[in-house]
Scaffold this motif. Sequence first.
Motif, PDB file in Angstrom:
ATOM      1  N   ALA A  35     -15.550 -29.046 -26.841  1.00 64.61           N
ATOM      2  CA  ALA A  35     -16.158 -27.662 -27.135  1.00 64.61           C
ATOM      3  C   ALA A  35     -17.038 -26.940 -25.908  1.00 64.61           C
ATOM      4  O   ALA A  35     -17.176 -27.605 -24.827  1.00 64.61           O
ATOM      5  N   ASN A  36     -17.513 -25.912 -26.176  1.00 67.22           N
ATOM      6  CA  ASN A  36     -18.370 -25.253 -25.251  1.00 67.22           C
ATOM      7  C   ASN A  36     -19.489 -26.180 -24.807  1.00 67.22           C
ATOM      8  O   ASN A  36     -20.330 -26.928 -25.512  1.00 67.22           O
ATOM      9  N   GLY A  37     -19.906 -26.684 -23.538  1.00 66.17           N
ATOM     10  CA  GLY A  37     -20.848 -27.357 -23.371  1.00 66.17           C
ATOM     11  C   GLY A  37     -20.568 -28.803 -23.132  1.00 66.17           C
ATOM     12  O   GLY A  37     -21.271 -29.600 -22.605  1.00 66.17           O
ATOM     13  N   ALA A  38     -19.189 -29.177 -23.176  1.00 61.91           N
ATOM     14  CA  ALA A  38     -18.769 -30.504 -23.451  1.00 61.91           C
ATOM     15  C   ALA A  38     -19.014 -31.195 -21.878  1.00 61.91           C
ATOM     16  O   ALA A  38     -19.106 -32.373 -21.861  1.00 61.91           O
ATOM     17  N   GLY A  39     -18.668 -30.174 -20.852  1.00 59.46           N
ATOM     18  CA  GLY A  39     -18.594 -30.904 -19.531  1.00 59.46           C
ATOM     19  C   GLY A  39     -17.400 -30.580 -18.736  1.00 59.46           C
ATOM     20  O   GLY A  39     -17.159 -31.293 -17.571  1.00 59.46           O
ATOM     21  N   LYS A  40     -16.524 -29.715 -19.282  1.00 61.56           N
ATOM     22  CA  LYS A  40     -15.228 -29.613 -18.819  1.00 61.56           C
ATOM     23  C   LYS A  40     -15.313 -29.045 -17.316  1.00 61.56           C
ATOM     24  O   LYS A  40     -14.630 -29.632 -16.333  1.00 61.56           O
ATOM     25  N   THR A  41     -15.992 -27.839 -17.244  1.00 52.84           N
ATOM     26  CA  THR A  41     -16.091 -27.380 -16.040  1.00 52.84           C
ATOM     27  C   THR A  41     -17.079 -28.062 -14.948  1.00 52.84           C
ATOM     28  O   THR A  41     -16.685 -28.123 -13.650  1.00 52.84           O
ATOM     29  N   THR A  42     -17.784 -29.023 -15.373  1.00 58.11           N
ATOM     30  CA  THR A  42     -18.507 -29.913 -14.562  1.00 58.11           C
ATOM     31  C   THR A  42     -17.680 -30.903 -14.081  1.00 58.11           C
ATOM     32  O   THR A  42     -17.645 -30.948 -12.674  1.00 58.11           O
ATOM     33  N   LEU A  43     -16.683 -31.141 -14.847  1.00 57.62           N
ATOM     34  CA  LEU A  43     -15.597 -32.441 -14.394  1.00 57.62           C
ATOM     35  C   LEU A  43     -14.987 -31.811 -13.225  1.00 57.62           C
ATOM     36  O   LEU A  43     -14.447 -32.038 -12.170  1.00 57.62           O
ATOM     37  N   LEU A  82     -10.149 -22.508 -10.795  1.00 56.77           N
ATOM     38  CA  LEU A  82     -11.413 -22.503 -10.995  1.00 56.77           C
ATOM     39  C   LEU A  82     -11.725 -21.625 -12.146  1.00 56.77           C
ATOM     40  O   LEU A  82     -10.757 -20.702 -12.619  1.00 56.77           O
ATOM     41  N   GLU A  83     -12.612 -21.899 -13.416  1.00 59.00           N
ATOM     42  CA  GLU A  83     -12.826 -21.093 -14.536  1.00 59.00           C
ATOM     43  C   GLU A  83     -13.040 -19.596 -14.362  1.00 59.00           C
ATOM     44  O   GLU A  83     -12.577 -18.858 -15.145  1.00 59.00           O
ATOM     45  N   ASN A  84     -13.810 -19.302 -13.111  1.00 63.69           N
ATOM     46  CA  ASN A  84     -13.855 -17.749 -12.755  1.00 63.69           C
ATOM     47  C   ASN A  84     -12.973 -17.163 -11.932  1.00 63.69           C
ATOM     48  O   ASN A  84     -12.971 -16.183 -11.283  1.00 63.69           O
ATOM     49  N   ASP A 158      -8.733 -24.751 -15.095  1.00 64.04           N
ATOM     50  CA  ASP A 158     -10.009 -24.670 -16.159  1.00 64.04           C
ATOM     51  C   ASP A 158      -9.721 -23.275 -16.897  1.00 64.04           C
ATOM     52  O   ASP A 158     -10.068 -22.251 -16.451  1.00 64.04           O
ATOM     53  N   GLU A 159      -9.268 -23.581 -18.255  1.00 60.80           N
ATOM     54  CA  GLU A 159      -9.265 -22.321 -19.166  1.00 60.80           C
ATOM     55  C   GLU A 159      -8.406 -21.372 -18.717  1.00 60.80           C
ATOM     56  O   GLU A 159      -8.757 -20.308 -18.579  1.00 60.80           O
ATOM     57  N   PRO A 160      -6.990 -21.363 -18.142  1.00 61.45           N
ATOM     58  CA  PRO A 160      -6.341 -20.305 -17.536  1.00 61.45           C
ATOM     59  C   PRO A 160      -6.211 -19.052 -18.677  1.00 61.45           C
ATOM     60  O   PRO A 160      -6.063 -17.975 -18.519  1.00 61.45           O
ATOM     61  N   GLU A 190      -8.576 -26.651 -21.839  1.00 58.01           N
ATOM     62  CA  GLU A 190      -8.211 -25.833 -22.892  1.00 58.01           C
ATOM     63  C   GLU A 190      -9.412 -25.952 -24.207  1.00 58.01           C
ATOM     64  O   GLU A 190      -9.529 -26.986 -24.470  1.00 58.01           O
ATOM     65  N   GLN A 191      -9.912 -24.803 -24.596  1.00 56.69           N
ATOM     66  CA  GLN A 191     -10.608 -24.881 -25.691  1.00 56.69           C
ATOM     67  C   GLN A 191      -9.833 -24.631 -26.898  1.00 56.69           C
ATOM     68  O   GLN A 191     -10.111 -24.998 -28.222  1.00 56.69           O
ATOM     69  N   ASN A 192      -8.742 -23.720 -26.754  1.00 55.91           N
ATOM     70  CA  ASN A 192      -7.761 -23.291 -27.849  1.00 55.91           C
ATOM     71  C   ASN A 192      -7.034 -24.733 -28.234  1.00 55.91           C
ATOM     72  O   ASN A 192      -5.938 -24.753 -27.370  1.00 55.91           O
TER      73      ASN A 192
HETATM   74  N1  LIG Z   1     -25.307 -25.225 -12.647  1.00 51.25           N
HETATM   75  C1  LIG Z   1     -25.798 -25.789 -13.744  1.00 51.25           C
HETATM   76  N2  LIG Z   1     -27.035 -26.314 -13.735  1.00 51.25           N
HETATM   77  C2  LIG Z   1     -27.601 -27.127 -14.549  1.00 51.25           C
HETATM   78  N3  LIG Z   1     -26.743 -27.391 -15.642  1.00 51.25           N
HETATM   79  C3  LIG Z   1     -25.573 -26.782 -15.967  1.00 51.25           C
HETATM   80  C4  LIG Z   1     -24.952 -26.114 -14.840  1.00 51.25           C
HETATM   81  N4  LIG Z   1     -23.482 -25.895 -15.077  1.00 51.25           N
HETATM   82  C5  LIG Z   1     -23.591 -26.419 -16.516  1.00 51.25           C
HETATM   83  N5  LIG Z   1     -24.567 -26.979 -16.877  1.00 51.25           N
HETATM   84  C6  LIG Z   1     -24.910 -27.631 -18.171  1.00 51.25           C
HETATM   85  O1  LIG Z   1     -23.843 -28.646 -18.250  1.00 51.25           O
HETATM   86  C7  LIG Z   1     -23.214 -28.799 -19.163  1.00 51.25           C
HETATM   87  C8  LIG Z   1     -21.797 -28.690 -19.363  1.00 51.25           C
HETATM   88  O2  LIG Z   1     -21.301 -27.405 -18.833  1.00 51.25           O
HETATM   89  P1  LIG Z   1     -19.699 -27.102 -18.421  1.00 51.25           P
HETATM   90  O3  LIG Z   1     -19.984 -25.711 -17.685  1.00 51.25           O
HETATM   91  O4  LIG Z   1     -19.176 -28.335 -17.849  1.00 51.25           O
HETATM   92  O5  LIG Z   1     -19.134 -26.863 -19.892  1.00 51.25           O
HETATM   93  P2  LIG Z   1     -17.828 -26.689 -20.107  1.00 51.25           P
HETATM   94  O6  LIG Z   1     -17.128 -27.729 -21.101  1.00 51.25           O
HETATM   95  O7  LIG Z   1     -16.984 -26.219 -19.179  1.00 51.25           O
HETATM   96  O8  LIG Z   1     -18.201 -25.394 -21.502  1.00 51.25           O
HETATM   97  P3  LIG Z   1     -17.083 -23.932 -21.619  1.00 51.25           P
HETATM   98  O9  LIG Z   1     -15.971 -24.400 -22.522  1.00 51.25           O
HETATM   99  O10 LIG Z   1     -18.126 -23.188 -22.113  1.00 51.25           O
HETATM  100  O11 LIG Z   1     -16.736 -23.486 -20.133  1.00 51.25           O
HETATM  101  C9  LIG Z   1     -23.781 -27.726 -20.203  1.00 51.25           C
HETATM  102  O12 LIG Z   1     -24.922 -28.262 -21.116  1.00 51.25           O
HETATM  103  C10 LIG Z   1     -24.615 -26.973 -19.272  1.00 51.25           C
HETATM  104  O13 LIG Z   1     -25.812 -26.340 -19.656  1.00 51.25           O
END
Ligand SMILES: Nc1ncnc2c1ncn2[C@@H]1O[C@H](COP(=O)(O)OP(=O)(O)OP(=O)(O)O)[C@@H](O)[C@H]1O
Lengths: 237, 294
Positions: A35-43, A82-84, A158-160, A190-192
Motif C-alpha cells: 500500500a501507499n507508504g509501505a516503503g517500496k520507494t524507500t527500498l 525511479l518513481e518520478n 518503481d510503479e511504471p 506495483e500498487q495495482n
Molecule cells: N524523504 C523522506 N523523509 C522522511 N520520511 C520519508 C521520506 N520519504 C518517505 N518517507 C516515509 O517513509 C515511508 C515509506 O515511504 P515510501 O515512499 O517508501 O512508500 P511507498 O511504498 O513507495 O509509497 P507509494 O506507493 O505512495 O509510492 C512513509 O511513511 C513516508 O512518510
Amino acid sequence: MLTVSNLTAGYGVPNILQGLDITVRPGEMVGLVGANGAGKTTLVRVLAGLLPARGGSITINGSDTTNVPAHARPKLGLAIVLENRNLFGELTVAENLRLAERAGANRPKKFDIPRIVEMFPAVGEKMAVRCDLLSGGQQQMVAIARALLLQPDVVIMDEPSTGLAPKVVKAILEVLRGLCSEGMSIVLIEQNIGIASSVTQRAYVLSTGRIVHHVADGGWPAFLHDPHLVSRYLGQH
Amino acid sequence: MSMMLLAQACATGITNGLIYALVGLGMAVIFKGSRLINAMHGELAVVGAATAVYCVEIAMWPTWLAVTMGMLIAMVLSTLVDIGLVRRLFNRNAREESFLLLTVGLGFTFSAAVLYVFGREEHLLPAFGDEIYEVAGAIIREQTIWIVGIAAFILIGLKLFYKYTDFGLAMMAASIDPDGAATTGINVRLMRTATFALGGLMAAVAGLLVTPMIGVSYQMGPILTLKGFAAAVLGGLTNPLGALVGGITIGLLESLSIVYISSGLKDAVALSVLIVIMILVPDGILGRSGRKGG
Ligand SMILES: Nc1ncnc2c1ncn2[C@@H]1O[C@H](COP(=O)(O)OP(=O)(O)OP(=O)(O)O)[C@@H](O)[C@H]1O
Ligand SMILES: [Mg+2]
C-alpha cells in the motif's frame, strides 16, 4: 541475480525498512506490492544507492554492492527506473539515451538505439525533442529505454504504470516480459494488484517496512481469492 | 566629432561588455552545473589577475607563465571551495540562501586577502600587444582584438563542449536531475567539482584580459560580479550566447551614458535600464527558447 538480506534503512530515527530478504534469479519477473507508504520507494532508493543502508546487505551477481556509490552500480549490472522517472528534462531524448549508452559502454552489449526504437517506436519519433515536452507515457518509455541502455542484468522499476493509459501499460509490460525470457531479472513494483498478478511469476508483499507475505510461483490465483489477505496488506478488494 | 565620440563610445562599450560577458559566462557555467549563483565570481577574476601581476612584478616571470599561473590558481581555489565547503553544504541539504551567503562571504575573504598582499593600488599587466588601430574614427587597442578573439573562442568552445562532449552533457545532466544522473552512472559530485574548476578558469580569463586595460585592484570583484551576473541574467542565465548579448548591452549602456549623461551615473543608468529590460522580457533578451543553452 539480486539478493537482499536483512536490509534496514530509513530517514529519521525509526527505520522504515525493518529487515528485508529478497531474492531475484535471472529470467525472473518478481513483483513487489504494498500500500501507499509501505516503503517500496524507500527500498528502491536504497537499492539505487541514493539512500544508505543501515544494516544488512545487497548483492548483485554475487558481488556485495551495499556500500558501492550510486553512480558505480550500473557498472555492476543494476538499472533503476525511479518513481518520478527523473529524466533530464532540458535535454533531448537522444541526449538522455546517449548518457546511458556511455555509462553502459563497458558491459556486454544487449541493447542499442535501433533495438530500443524497435521496442518503443514512440521513442524513435521523439529523439530530437526535449524530455520535458513529452507525454507521461512517452517519458516512461524513455526512462525504461535509458535504463536498458545501461546493459543491465537486473532492472528495478518503481510503479511504471502510474498515470499511464492501460494500452501503454500493456505495451510496456509486453516488452518487459520479452526481456525476462532473455534472462534479465526484473523487479516490478506495483500498487495495482491486477497488473502485478498478470505479469509477474511471484511477488513479495511489503507492509510497514516488512515482507509480510510471499506469493509463490503459481500462487497468484489463491492470493487474489483470499479477500482477507488482500485487504489486510494492500487495503484494496 | 560627435560621430567619432559615438564610435569610440561603442568600441569601449563593446570591449567592456565582452569582459562582463566572460564573467557572466563563467557564472552561467557554474549555475548550469550546480544551480548555484556564484557571488564570489568577480573575486576569482581578481585573484587570477592579481596572481599573474605578482608573478610578473615580484617573481619576474615571463608574462605567459604568469598568466598560466593566474588561471591555475583561480581554478584550484574554485575547486577547493567546492570540495571544502559547497560539497559539505550539499551533503547537509542546505538551501539556496546558504550557498549564496557562503559565496558572498568568500568573496569578501578573497578581496581582503588580495588587499593584504597587494595593498590598495591598481596593478597593470603587460598588454598582449601594443598595436593601435583606427576603425571609423575610434581608437582600438590590440588588447581589444585579443578580447574579442578570446571571447569568441570561449563562446564557441563552450557551445561545442556542452553539446557534443559526453562530459559536458553529463555536467548538465548532473545538475538538472542529480538522482536521475546518479542512476545513469554519472558521478554527480565529481561533475559539480568540474563545474567549479571550469568556472574558476573562466573567471581568471576575464580578469587577465581586463587587467592590461584598467588594472586590477582588491575592490574590483563585486562590480564585476554584479555586471557579469546582470549580463548572464539578461541573456537567460543558462545560454552562453545570452551572456554575450547581455554583456554587450550593459557595456554599451554604460559607455553611452558616459558620453550623453554623466560618467558618475554610468552604473546607475546601465543597471536601471537593465531592470526595465528584465521587467519587459523576464526570460532574458533571447526569450524562453534561448534559456536552454548548451
Ligand atoms: N524523504 C523522506 N523523509 C522522511 N520520511 C520519508 C521520506 N520519504 C518517505 N518517507 C516515509 O517513509 C515511508 C515509506 O515511504 P515510501 O515512499 O517508501 O512508500 P511507498 O511504498 O513507495 O509509497 P507509494 O506507493 O505512495 O509510492 C512513509 O511513511 C513516508 O512518510
Ligand atoms: Mg513509492
